[in-house]
Design a protein around this motif. Structure first.
Motif, PDB file in Angstrom:
ATOM      1  N   LEU A   1       1.005  -1.097  -0.175  1.00 59.71           N
ATOM      2  CA  LEU A   1       0.022  -0.113   0.131  1.00 59.71           C
ATOM      3  C   LEU A   1       0.919   1.345   0.061  1.00 59.71           C
ATOM      4  O   LEU A   1       1.835   1.373   0.617  1.00 59.71           O
ATOM      5  N   PRO A   2       0.721   2.448  -0.758  1.00 62.87           N
ATOM      6  CA  PRO A   2       1.266   3.446  -0.895  1.00 62.87           C
ATOM      7  C   PRO A   2       1.114   4.471   0.090  1.00 62.87           C
ATOM      8  O   PRO A   2       1.085   5.540   0.056  1.00 62.87           O
ATOM      9  N   GLU A   3       0.786   3.932   1.543  1.00 59.90           N
ATOM     10  CA  GLU A   3       0.414   4.865   2.387  1.00 59.90           C
ATOM     11  C   GLU A   3       0.725   4.215   3.970  1.00 59.90           C
ATOM     12  O   GLU A   3       0.728   3.073   4.021  1.00 59.90           O
ATOM     13  N   SER A   4       1.153   4.988   4.806  1.00 60.32           N
ATOM     14  CA  SER A   4       1.319   4.508   6.220  1.00 60.32           C
ATOM     15  C   SER A   4       1.249   5.550   6.972  1.00 60.32           C
ATOM     16  O   SER A   4       1.890   6.748   6.832  1.00 60.32           O
ATOM     17  N   PRO A   5       0.745   5.340   8.315  1.00 59.53           N
ATOM     18  CA  PRO A   5      -0.012   4.326   8.678  1.00 59.53           C
ATOM     19  C   PRO A   5      -1.337   4.192   8.336  1.00 59.53           C
ATOM     20  O   PRO A   5      -1.900   5.010   7.521  1.00 59.53           O
ATOM     21  N   ILE A   6      -1.931   2.888   8.636  1.00 56.52           N
ATOM     22  CA  ILE A   6      -3.357   2.833   7.991  1.00 56.52           C
ATOM     23  C   ILE A   6      -4.231   2.616   9.020  1.00 56.52           C
ATOM     24  O   ILE A   6      -3.726   2.062  10.196  1.00 56.52           O
ATOM     25  N   SER A   7      -5.633   2.715   8.892  1.00 49.47           N
ATOM     26  CA  SER A   7      -6.458   2.261  10.085  1.00 49.47           C
ATOM     27  C   SER A   7      -7.058   0.881   9.416  1.00 49.47           C
ATOM     28  O   SER A   7      -6.881   0.688   8.099  1.00 49.47           O
ATOM     29  N   PHE A   8      -7.619  -0.002  10.176  1.00 49.89           N
ATOM     30  CA  PHE A   8      -7.968  -1.312   9.674  1.00 49.89           C
ATOM     31  C   PHE A   8      -9.541  -1.213   9.440  1.00 49.89           C
ATOM     32  O   PHE A   8     -10.372  -2.147   9.886  1.00 49.89           O
ATOM     33  N   ASP A   9     -10.119   0.059   8.938  1.00 53.25           N
ATOM     34  CA  ASP A   9     -11.694   0.061   8.853  1.00 53.25           C
ATOM     35  C   ASP A   9     -11.982  -0.703   7.143  1.00 53.25           C
ATOM     36  O   ASP A   9     -10.841  -1.431   6.817  1.00 53.25           O
ATOM     37  N   THR A  10     -13.044  -0.748   7.107  1.00 50.37           N
ATOM     38  CA  THR A  10     -13.533  -1.427   5.769  1.00 50.37           C
ATOM     39  C   THR A  10     -13.427  -1.082   4.525  1.00 50.37           C
ATOM     40  O   THR A  10     -13.935  -1.630   3.438  1.00 50.37           O
ATOM     41  N   ARG A  11     -12.849   0.268   4.384  1.00 48.70           N
ATOM     42  CA  ARG A  11     -12.804   0.746   2.981  1.00 48.70           C
ATOM     43  C   ARG A  11     -11.690   0.031   2.123  1.00 48.70           C
ATOM     44  O   ARG A  11     -10.910  -0.777   2.773  1.00 48.70           O
ATOM     45  N   ASP A  12     -11.603   0.225   0.933  1.00 45.99           N
ATOM     46  CA  ASP A  12     -10.855  -0.132  -0.056  1.00 45.99           C
ATOM     47  C   ASP A  12      -9.503   0.397  -0.046  1.00 45.99           C
ATOM     48  O   ASP A  12      -9.578   1.784  -0.203  1.00 45.99           O
TER      49      ASP A  12
ATOM     50  N   SER B   1      -6.882  -3.782  -5.062  1.00 44.96           N
ATOM     51  CA  SER B   1      -7.024  -3.240  -3.734  1.00 44.96           C
ATOM     52  C   SER B   1      -6.956  -4.241  -2.503  1.00 44.96           C
ATOM     53  O   SER B   1      -7.335  -5.438  -2.906  1.00 44.96           O
ATOM     54  N   ILE B   2      -6.913  -3.822  -1.261  1.00 44.19           N
ATOM     55  CA  ILE B   2      -7.166  -4.594  -0.032  1.00 44.19           C
ATOM     56  C   ILE B   2      -8.150  -4.134   0.888  1.00 44.19           C
ATOM     57  O   ILE B   2      -8.214  -2.892   0.835  1.00 44.19           O
ATOM     58  N   THR B   3      -8.972  -5.171   1.230  1.00 44.83           N
ATOM     59  CA  THR B   3     -10.254  -4.880   1.939  1.00 44.83           C
ATOM     60  C   THR B   3      -9.997  -5.544   3.368  1.00 44.83           C
ATOM     61  O   THR B   3      -9.479  -6.755   3.326  1.00 44.83           O
ATOM     62  N   PHE B   4     -10.351  -4.891   4.340  1.00 43.85           N
ATOM     63  CA  PHE B   4     -10.270  -5.593   5.569  1.00 43.85           C
ATOM     64  C   PHE B   4     -11.712  -6.097   6.195  1.00 43.85           C
ATOM     65  O   PHE B   4     -12.691  -5.267   5.851  1.00 43.85           O
ATOM     66  N   LYS B   5     -11.870  -6.989   6.739  1.00 43.39           N
ATOM     67  CA  LYS B   5     -13.446  -7.411   7.025  1.00 43.39           C
ATOM     68  C   LYS B   5     -13.142  -7.861   8.699  1.00 43.39           C
ATOM     69  O   LYS B   5     -12.265  -8.692   8.859  1.00 43.39           O
ATOM     70  N   PRO B   6     -13.991  -7.266   9.196  1.00 45.80           N
ATOM     71  CA  PRO B   6     -13.802  -7.576  10.664  1.00 45.80           C
ATOM     72  C   PRO B   6     -14.151  -9.140  11.110  1.00 45.80           C
ATOM     73  O   PRO B   6     -15.111  -9.656  10.399  1.00 45.80           O
ATOM     74  N   ILE B   7     -13.511  -9.529  12.292  1.00 43.76           N
ATOM     75  CA  ILE B   7     -13.459 -10.986  12.516  1.00 43.76           C
ATOM     76  C   ILE B   7     -14.662 -11.081  13.379  1.00 43.76           C
ATOM     77  O   ILE B   7     -15.103 -10.011  14.471  1.00 43.76           O
ATOM     78  N   SER B   8     -15.885 -11.747  13.525  1.00 47.62           N
ATOM     79  CA  SER B   8     -17.004 -11.698  14.191  1.00 47.62           C
ATOM     80  C   SER B   8     -16.628 -11.917  15.615  1.00 47.62           C
ATOM     81  O   SER B   8     -17.257 -11.371  16.606  1.00 47.62           O
ATOM     82  N   LYS B   9     -15.865 -12.857  15.967  1.00 46.04           N
ATOM     83  CA  LYS B   9     -15.587 -13.167  17.239  1.00 46.04           C
ATOM     84  C   LYS B   9     -14.325 -12.563  17.867  1.00 46.04           C
ATOM     85  O   LYS B   9     -13.251 -12.862  17.764  1.00 46.04           O
ATOM     86  N   ASN B  10     -14.476 -11.366  18.129  1.00 42.22           N
ATOM     87  CA  ASN B  10     -13.508 -10.470  18.910  1.00 42.22           C
ATOM     88  C   ASN B  10     -13.897  -9.479  20.054  1.00 42.22           C
ATOM     89  O   ASN B  10     -14.961  -9.074  19.737  1.00 42.22           O
ATOM     90  N   ASP B  11     -13.276  -9.449  21.020  1.00 42.19           N
ATOM     91  CA  ASP B  11     -13.715  -8.805  22.207  1.00 42.19           C
ATOM     92  C   ASP B  11     -13.187  -7.206  22.168  1.00 42.19           C
ATOM     93  O   ASP B  11     -13.829  -6.388  22.990  1.00 42.19           O
ATOM     94  N   GLY B  12     -12.501  -6.772  20.836  1.00 41.74           N
ATOM     95  CA  GLY B  12     -12.336  -5.411  20.947  1.00 41.74           C
ATOM     96  C   GLY B  12     -10.947  -4.988  21.918  1.00 41.74           C
ATOM     97  O   GLY B  12     -10.368  -3.961  21.671  1.00 41.74           O
ATOM     98  N   ASN B  13     -10.381  -5.972  22.588  1.00 44.53           N
ATOM     99  CA  ASN B  13      -9.178  -5.633  23.283  1.00 44.53           C
ATOM    100  C   ASN B  13      -7.792  -5.812  22.746  1.00 44.53           C
ATOM    101  O   ASN B  13      -6.870  -5.501  23.060  1.00 44.53           O
ATOM    102  N   ASP B  14      -7.914  -6.764  21.723  1.00 49.20           N
ATOM    103  CA  ASP B  14      -6.692  -7.029  20.941  1.00 49.20           C
ATOM    104  C   ASP B  14      -6.330  -6.016  19.888  1.00 49.20           C
ATOM    105  O   ASP B  14      -6.895  -5.205  19.514  1.00 49.20           O
ATOM    106  N   PRO B  15      -4.983  -5.955  19.464  1.00 46.76           N
ATOM    107  CA  PRO B  15      -4.809  -4.927  18.376  1.00 46.76           C
ATOM    108  C   PRO B  15      -5.598  -5.005  17.111  1.00 46.76           C
ATOM    109  O   PRO B  15      -6.025  -5.963  17.020  1.00 46.76           O
ATOM    110  N   ALA B  16      -5.746  -3.768  16.531  1.00 46.39           N
ATOM    111  CA  ALA B  16      -6.544  -3.803  15.438  1.00 46.39           C
ATOM    112  C   ALA B  16      -6.445  -4.703  14.192  1.00 46.39           C
ATOM    113  O   ALA B  16      -7.271  -5.020  13.681  1.00 46.39           O
ATOM    114  N   TRP B  17      -5.187  -4.911  14.307  1.00 48.91           N
ATOM    115  CA  TRP B  17      -4.697  -5.701  13.033  1.00 48.91           C
ATOM    116  C   TRP B  17      -5.113  -7.179  13.036  1.00 48.91           C
ATOM    117  O   TRP B  17      -5.403  -7.733  12.428  1.00 48.91           O
ATOM    118  N   SER B  18      -5.407  -7.703  14.438  1.00 43.47           N
ATOM    119  CA  SER B  18      -5.667  -8.854  14.554  1.00 43.47           C
ATOM    120  C   SER B  18      -7.132  -9.204  14.632  1.00 43.47           C
ATOM    121  O   SER B  18      -7.526 -10.161  14.949  1.00 43.47           O
TER     122      SER B  18
END
Length: 202
Positions: free
Chosen positions: A125-136, A145-162
């Motif tokens: 990706l030609p940018e940094s830092p990035i957020s891990f939201d659902t945009r392309d 492009s790369i798109t992120f999809k949230p993992i359904s089973k997460n408690d929100g306490n782990d790092p955003a990338w995980s």
């Protein structure tokens, strides 16, 4: 015999005005000194991404990895993921048709290099830092492009990338930062059946 040694003994004692300091000599080249770590530094010491970096180093775009001011995010597949690919990066994503057409060795080399360039570019990706939201996030490969999809089973306490997966469920297994707010290397683990879809930029 003493006369021959005499001039040699006094040679280093020439006046300072006749000596050229090494630092002021325009012919003396010194290697570039990096005060900030670069993506190249990180990828060099990251054993789990050595195959990806071996492919990337063969390309002109790898010069961007050594530029500490270039803001890039690299999604480096693990060695295990690259080895599990049905078609290796130099082979391209599609099997060539078997219509009896032969190409020269030079054409094959050029095609292989283009395939590697497309594969590596699709992971940057030609940018940094990035957020891990659902945009392309557009990659360096045109129309990919790369798109992120949230993992359904997460408690929100782990790092955003995980808490996200990439396209087709590719899981990120680690994140390393060169330094705060600068390029990031993420290591996705590609599942064996995953095949990176790339659109040619012809």
């Amino acid at each position: 015999m003493h006369l021959r040694l005499f001039p040699l003994l006094f040679l280093p004692l020439l006046s300072l005005s006749q000596q050229i300091p090494l630092m002021d000599n325009p012919l003396a080249e010194s290697p570039p000194i990096h005060t900030k770590p670069t993506l190249s530094d990180l990828l060099t010491i990251e054993p789990t991404a050595s195959i990806f970096y071996a492919y990337a180093r063969e390309l002109e775009l790898s010069a961007r990895f050594a530029d500490s001011e270039d803001m890039l995010t690299v999604f480096a597949p693990t060695n295990k993921a690259v080895m599990a690919l049905a078609r290796k990066p130099h082979q391209g994503p599609n099997r060539p048709s078997d219509d009896g057409i032969t190409i020269t060795e030079e054409e094959y080399d050029n095609l292989s290099k283009k395939n590697v360039e497309n594969w590596v570019s699709a992971h940057i990706l030609p940018e940094s830092p990035i957020s891990f939201d659902t945009r392309d996030y557009p990659t360096l490969l045109h129309h990919k492009s790369i798109t992120f999809k949230p993992i359904s089973k997460n408690d929100g306490n782990d790092p955003a990338w995980s808490r996200v997966t990439l396209d087709d469920g590719v899981r990120i297994i680690g994140m390393k930062e060169v330094r705060s707010l600068l390029p990031v290397v993420l290591l996705p683990e590609l599942v064996v059946h995953h095949r990176l879809r790339m659109v040619s930029s012809t």
